[in-house]
Design a protein around this motif. Structure first.
Motif, short mmCIF file in Angstrom:
data_model
loop_
_atom_site.label_atom_id
_atom_site.label_comp_id
_atom_site.label_asym_id
_atom_site.label_seq_id
_atom_site.Cartn_x
_atom_site.Cartn_y
_atom_site.Cartn_z
N MET A 67 0.85 -1.18 0.00
CA MET A 67 0.00 0.00 0.00
C MET A 67 0.88 1.24 0.00
O MET A 67 1.84 1.31 0.77
N THR A 68 0.61 2.17 -0.84
CA THR A 68 1.42 3.37 -0.93
C THR A 68 1.01 4.38 0.13
O THR A 68 -0.07 4.30 0.72
N SER A 86 2.30 4.76 7.90
CA SER A 86 0.88 4.40 7.76
C SER A 86 -0.06 5.43 8.38
O SER A 86 -1.24 5.47 8.02
N SER A 103 8.01 -6.15 2.27
CA SER A 103 7.53 -4.88 1.72
C SER A 103 6.32 -4.45 2.53
O SER A 103 5.76 -5.23 3.32
N HIS A 104 5.88 -3.20 2.33
CA HIS A 104 4.70 -2.70 3.03
C HIS A 104 3.43 -3.43 2.60
O HIS A 104 2.43 -3.39 3.32
N THR A 105 3.44 -4.06 1.45
CA THR A 105 2.22 -4.67 0.92
C THR A 105 2.17 -6.18 1.15
O THR A 105 1.24 -6.83 0.69
N GLU A 106 3.15 -6.73 1.86
CA GLU A 106 3.20 -8.17 2.08
C GLU A 106 3.23 -8.49 3.57
O GLU A 106 4.30 -8.71 4.14
N ALA A 160 -1.03 -3.84 7.55
CA ALA A 160 -0.95 -4.08 6.11
C ALA A 160 -2.10 -4.96 5.63
O ALA A 160 -2.63 -4.77 4.53
N TRP A 220 -3.10 5.04 2.43
CA TRP A 220 -3.42 4.64 3.80
C TRP A 220 -4.65 5.40 4.28
O TRP A 220 -4.83 6.58 3.93
#
Length: 312
Positions: free
Chosen positions: A1-2, A189, A107-110, A147, A6
């Protein structure tokens, strides 16, 4: 997520969430309990403070150092040590304990799947009262929960014994550097965040084997266990000698939840955690709160008195 996607709390809501909580708080303790000796004290302190803390769950965090062969091994050892501390305390109606991440985030998305992350999500969504997640290890479990379910940002406050003071030249310290992705996610976030700095604040919580022996040894099973840890875990480093002292870092996070006057804090704009574990600053970012001092005497007077109240 970028960063731009958020969920966002407006400034007034964020400042309200960062205000010291009145009354009893719903809390999860996320802890790498077998890492050294301070988590055990923090866990016992939380369990012995029901006047302020409604401890709903304890979650085991990963760690990797000389006391483990991998993050997963560190988490498993921490899980067992949580249960061991509760047994030594003979806790009645003990909160449930959940296993956490077996690896760090990539990563932020995992998010890393775990019972701990799922429980944090469930508890954050199950009440209109905010959930205080007190994290005293690598913050993988907490970041993974965010996340996986970003909307929990609206109903939780993270209290983290992780970085150093904002003015410290580096943030390359154990709880931060183990998992850069999770650590940077916590800052990016926009989750309401209270930081208890290691160097600069918690570093004042020095104690010695002599003080632990005088205050706790022989008082009860847990007090003697704590004394034995001090005398046993550090002898191979040559530190168990006259003049040596030990910081019980993680106690600072519990102390803030109990009484912010013991651990005064200030609101700032959240820094950016760079890959080299330094901070960059941007006054357009959201607010967070960081403690700036701690009254070592008041904290230890309260902690030792509660530990001595356990039955012998």
């Amino acid at each position: 997520m970028t960063k731009s996607t958020w969920p966002k709390l407006d400034d007034s809501t964020m400042l309200q969430r960062l205000t010291f909580p009145e009354g009893r708080v719903r809390m999860v303790l996320d802890t790498d309990t077998f890492n050294e000796v301070d988590d055990q004290f923090a866990l016992a302190y939380a369990l012995l403070s029901p006047e302020k803390i409604d401890l709903l769950a304890v979650t085991a965090a990963p760690f990797f150092n000389w006391n483990s062969v991998s993050p997963a091994d560190g988490m498993e050892k921490s899980y067992k040590e949580i249960l061991n501390i509760m047994q030594l305390m003979d806790v009645k109606n003990a909160p449930p304990v959940y296993k956490g991440s077996s690896q760090y985030m990539t990563s932020h998305t995992e998010p890393v799947p775990s019972e701990a992350a799922d429980k944090i999500i469930d508890l954050a969504l199950s009440s209109s009262e905010p959930l205080y997640v007190v994290a005293i290890g690598a913050i993988t479990n907490v970041a993974s929960a965010i996340a996986k379910c970003p909307e929990i940002i609206h109903n939780m406050v993270v209290v983290w014994l992780g970085p150093n003071a904002y003015w410290w030249p580096t943030q390359k310290i154990f709880n931060v550097s183990q998992d850069y992705q999770a650590s940077s996610l916590i800052f990016d976030s926009g989750v309401p965040l209270v930081v208890l700095p290691c160097h600069g604040v918690a570093s004042h919580l020095l104690t010695t084997p002599y003080e632990i022996d005088a205050c706790l040894r022989g008082q009860n099973k847990l007090g003697t266990y704590f004394s034995d840890m001090f005398h046993g875990r550090f002898t191979r480093f040559g530190q168990n000698k006259m003049g040596w002292s030990k910081v019980l870092w993680d106690v600072a996070a519990i102390a803030w939840v109990l009484n912010e006057q013991w651990v005064p804090s200030m609101v700032r704009r959240a820094p950016v955690l760079n890959p080299g574990f330094t901070y960059s600053f941007d006054d357009s970012r959201h607010f967070y709160k960081e403690s700036i001092d701690i009254d070592r005497s008041l904290v230890y007077m309260d902690l030792f008195a509660k530990l001595r109240e356990l039955p012998s």
